[in-house]
Enzyme design. Structure first.
Site, PDB file in Angstrom:
ATOM      1  N   ARG A  86      35.255  29.832  41.090  1.00 31.56           N
ATOM      2  CA  ARG A  86      36.247  29.411  42.041  1.00 31.56           C
ATOM      3  C   ARG A  86      36.441  27.782  41.880  1.00 31.56           C
ATOM      4  O   ARG A  86      35.625  27.239  41.226  1.00 31.56           O
ATOM      5  CB  ARG A  86      35.541  29.552  43.438  1.00 31.56           C
ATOM      6  CG  ARG A  86      35.599  30.821  43.853  1.00 31.56           C
ATOM      7  CD  ARG A  86      35.054  30.710  45.423  1.00 31.56           C
ATOM      8  NE  ARG A  86      33.807  30.594  45.780  1.00 31.56           N
ATOM      9  CZ  ARG A  86      33.250  30.496  46.719  1.00 31.56           C
ATOM     10  NH1 ARG A  86      34.170  30.379  47.700  1.00 31.56           N
ATOM     11  NH2 ARG A  86      32.278  30.166  46.973  1.00 31.56           N
ATOM     12  N   ARG A  92      36.350  33.689  46.957  1.00 29.65           N
ATOM     13  CA  ARG A  92      35.998  34.397  45.953  1.00 29.65           C
ATOM     14  C   ARG A  92      36.948  35.510  45.680  1.00 29.65           C
ATOM     15  O   ARG A  92      37.012  35.998  44.713  1.00 29.65           O
ATOM     16  CB  ARG A  92      34.404  35.086  46.359  1.00 29.65           C
ATOM     17  CG  ARG A  92      33.463  34.092  46.223  1.00 29.65           C
ATOM     18  CD  ARG A  92      32.001  34.810  46.473  1.00 29.65           C
ATOM     19  NE  ARG A  92      30.935  33.812  46.438  1.00 29.65           N
ATOM     20  CZ  ARG A  92      30.718  33.335  47.453  1.00 29.65           C
ATOM     21  NH1 ARG A  92      31.166  33.489  48.764  1.00 29.65           N
ATOM     22  NH2 ARG A  92      29.616  32.392  47.656  1.00 29.65           N
ATOM     23  N   HIS A 179      28.223  39.218  49.705  1.00 25.98           N
ATOM     24  CA  HIS A 179      27.750  37.920  49.232  1.00 25.98           C
ATOM     25  C   HIS A 179      29.021  36.964  49.954  1.00 25.98           C
ATOM     26  O   HIS A 179      30.422  37.474  49.510  1.00 25.98           O
ATOM     27  CB  HIS A 179      28.096  37.880  47.624  1.00 25.98           C
ATOM     28  CG  HIS A 179      27.709  36.566  46.984  1.00 25.98           C
ATOM     29  ND1 HIS A 179      26.689  35.630  47.629  1.00 25.98           N
ATOM     30  CD2 HIS A 179      28.295  35.935  46.065  1.00 25.98           C
ATOM     31  CE1 HIS A 179      26.691  34.599  46.828  1.00 25.98           C
ATOM     32  NE2 HIS A 179      27.573  34.768  45.801  1.00 25.98           N
TER      33      HIS A 179
HETATM   34  N1  APR Z   1      34.011  38.135  27.825  1.00 23.73           N
HETATM   35  C1  APR Z   1      32.935  37.381  27.655  1.00 23.73           C
HETATM   36  N2  APR Z   1      32.956  35.951  28.180  1.00 23.73           N
HETATM   37  C2  APR Z   1      34.109  35.636  28.868  1.00 23.73           C
HETATM   38  C3  APR Z   1      35.283  36.541  29.053  1.00 23.73           C
HETATM   39  C4  APR Z   1      35.171  37.917  28.585  1.00 23.73           C
HETATM   40  N3  APR Z   1      36.153  38.727  28.343  1.00 23.73           N
HETATM   41  N4  APR Z   1      36.273  35.760  29.841  1.00 23.73           N
HETATM   42  C5  APR Z   1      35.729  34.844  30.286  1.00 23.73           C
HETATM   43  N5  APR Z   1      34.530  34.663  29.627  1.00 23.73           N
HETATM   44  C6  APR Z   1      33.682  33.386  29.641  1.00 23.73           C
HETATM   45  C7  APR Z   1      34.470  32.037  29.601  1.00 23.73           C
HETATM   46  O1  APR Z   1      34.930  31.707  28.170  1.00 23.73           O
HETATM   47  C8  APR Z   1      33.429  31.079  30.224  1.00 23.73           C
HETATM   48  O2  APR Z   1      32.588  30.678  28.973  1.00 23.73           O
HETATM   49  O3  APR Z   1      33.114  33.172  30.789  1.00 23.73           O
HETATM   50  C9  APR Z   1      32.479  31.987  31.019  1.00 23.73           C
HETATM   51  C10 APR Z   1      32.465  31.537  32.514  1.00 23.73           C
HETATM   52  O4  APR Z   1      31.830  30.319  32.439  1.00 23.73           O
HETATM   53  P1  APR Z   1      32.295  29.361  33.543  1.00 23.73           P
HETATM   54  O5  APR Z   1      33.698  28.922  33.553  1.00 23.73           O
HETATM   55  O6  APR Z   1      31.494  27.956  33.248  1.00 23.73           O
HETATM   56  O7  APR Z   1      31.823  29.884  34.957  1.00 23.73           O
HETATM   57  P2  APR Z   1      30.650  29.923  35.731  1.00 23.73           P
HETATM   58  O8  APR Z   1      30.205  28.950  36.444  1.00 23.73           O
HETATM   59  O9  APR Z   1      29.318  30.276  34.602  1.00 23.73           O
HETATM   60  O10 APR Z   1      30.612  31.437  36.653  1.00 23.73           O
HETATM   61  C11 APR Z   1      30.876  32.454  36.042  1.00 23.73           C
HETATM   62  O11 APR Z   1      29.715  33.586  37.925  1.00 23.73           O
HETATM   63  O12 APR Z   1      29.024  32.651  39.758  1.00 23.73           O
HETATM   64  C12 APR Z   1      29.978  33.421  39.304  1.00 23.73           C
HETATM   65  O13 APR Z   1      31.902  32.876  40.322  1.00 23.73           O
HETATM   66  C13 APR Z   1      31.277  32.662  39.351  1.00 23.73           C
HETATM   67  O14 APR Z   1      32.616  34.482  38.641  1.00 23.73           O
HETATM   68  C14 APR Z   1      32.018  33.226  38.213  1.00 23.73           C
HETATM   69  C15 APR Z   1      30.897  33.592  37.020  1.00 23.73           C
END
Ligand code: APR
Length: 319
Positions: A86, A92, A179
């Site tokens: 987010r 969300r 959530h």
């Molecule tokens: N396959 C694998 N990884 C992916 C894909 C995919 N198809 N699409 C995106 N990603 C990766 C991104 O490249 C990034 O490294 O998912 C990662 C997400 O990391 P962040 O952007 O740092 O997000 P984060 O804070 O880890 O949150 C991830 O968890 O708490 C929830 O709301 C939050 O939905 C979000 C998730």
């Protein structure tokens, strides 16, 4: 000693990398950290950095970074964190369709290589994403679980402990429902060493703490400005992984598929569950007051609305 269990973490971002770190530091698991080919090198770099922490921290866990699902084969448990977090002002639910596409594709790739694994979903909007994951996986409901309640109750516990000036260790908190904003804290089951907080705090303070817990994710987003929480979410994931892979049978609030429990049928919602070697081994049902029932059903309805949107936009999934 038996080989270490293999845990794969999908998404090597804030939540995923921190989950990998916390798991490695437990020294019980080998960890595979996977991200997309567009960020080739990133999961490998983080994994190597974590591996090189082992000698200092004192763990022998093997941590592998990859963009290839072949490295995830035969995982005992897979944590799905991939998706967009987010941004300020975003709910969300705004994330729904983008993250649904990601979770669907990831689930297909995961289950093709690890047909017997457990899956813990973290991606938001959580309840909808875990429902989608279970449907796409074709796995039995005991093997697909959503992480939400452990985090929501950790926030509530933190605020209760601060308010009373007592150790967080002695505070346990009971939360139900989806959530997020519609989460249902249950003060009469939230205790300090067994004493309900309703005996210790005036109603208006409890109300304020409950509200802060329900908005806990948004509070962090507003502060960080560039993403959402990851320390407490990753700690919450690890508590669930431990309970399953070490068969601890902890009773934790998790998103589980309800089939009649709490008067809800065919929907993932947060409830207290026993987590052990079989995954969700039991859903614990308690009697709710009229007011609590209403709040719980409002929360379940909010989840159902998201499922309806996915049903319309992704008819091929058959939700
Ligand atoms: N396959 C694998 N990884 C992916 C894909 C995919 N198809 N699409 C995106 N990603 C990766 C991104 O490249 C990034 O490294 O998912 C990662 C997400 O990391 P962040 O952007 O740092 O997000 P984060 O804070 O880890 O949150 C991830 O968890 O708490 C929830 O709301 C939050 O939905 C979000 C998730």
């Amino acid at each position: 000693m038996a080989a270490r269990k293999k845990v794969t973490v999908i998404g090597a971002g804030n939540v995923g990398a921190t989950v990998a770190q916390r798991l490695a530091e437990r020294d019980f698991y080998d960890v595979v950290l996977l991200d997309i080919p567009q960020v080739e090198g990133m999961p490998q770099g983080k994994a190597l950095d974590l591996l090189e922490s082992g000698p200092v921290y004192g763990y022998d866990s093997l941590i592998t970074g990859t963009t290839s699902y072949d490295d995830t084969a035969d995982s005992d448990l897979v944590v799905i964190t991939s998706g967009l977090p987010r941004k300020p002002g975003m709910t969300r639910d705004d994330l729904l369709i983008t993250n649904a596409g990601i979770v669907k594709a990831v689930t297909e790739s995961v289950v093709a290589r690890s047909p017997n694994c457990f899956i813990i979903v973290v991606t938001n909007p959580l309840d909808a994403m875990v429902q989608l994951c279970q449907k796409v996986s074709g796995f039995p409901k005991n093997r697909v679980i959503g992480m939400a309640g452990v985090l929501d109750s950790a926030r509530y516990r933190t605020f209760i402990a601060q308010e009373l000036g007592v150790s967080v260790e002695d505070v346990s908190a009971f939360v139900l429902g989806g959530h997020g904003d519609t989460m249902v804290p249950l003060p009469r089951y939230s205790t300090v060493s067994g004493i309900p907080i309703t005996e210790l705090l005036p109603a208006e303070r409890i109300e304020a703490l409950s509200k802060r817990a329900a908005n806990g994710g948004a509070e962090i987003v507003a502060l960080l400005k560039t993403g959402s929480a990851f320390y407490a979410p990753s700690a919450s994931v690890v508590a669930m992984v431990d309970s399953i892979l070490r068969d601890k049978k902890r009773v934790l609030p998790c998103a589980a598929l309800l089939e009649g429990e709490y008067g809800v049928n065919g929907l993932y919602v947060g409830v207290p569950v026993k987590l052990g070697a079989e995954g969700v081994e039991q859903i614990i049902e308690i009697k709710l007051t009229g007011e609590e029932k209403t709040a719980f059903h409002n929360s379940a309805n909010a989840v159902q609305e998201l499922i309806n949107v996915m049903r319309e936009k992704m008819p091929e999934v058959g939700l």
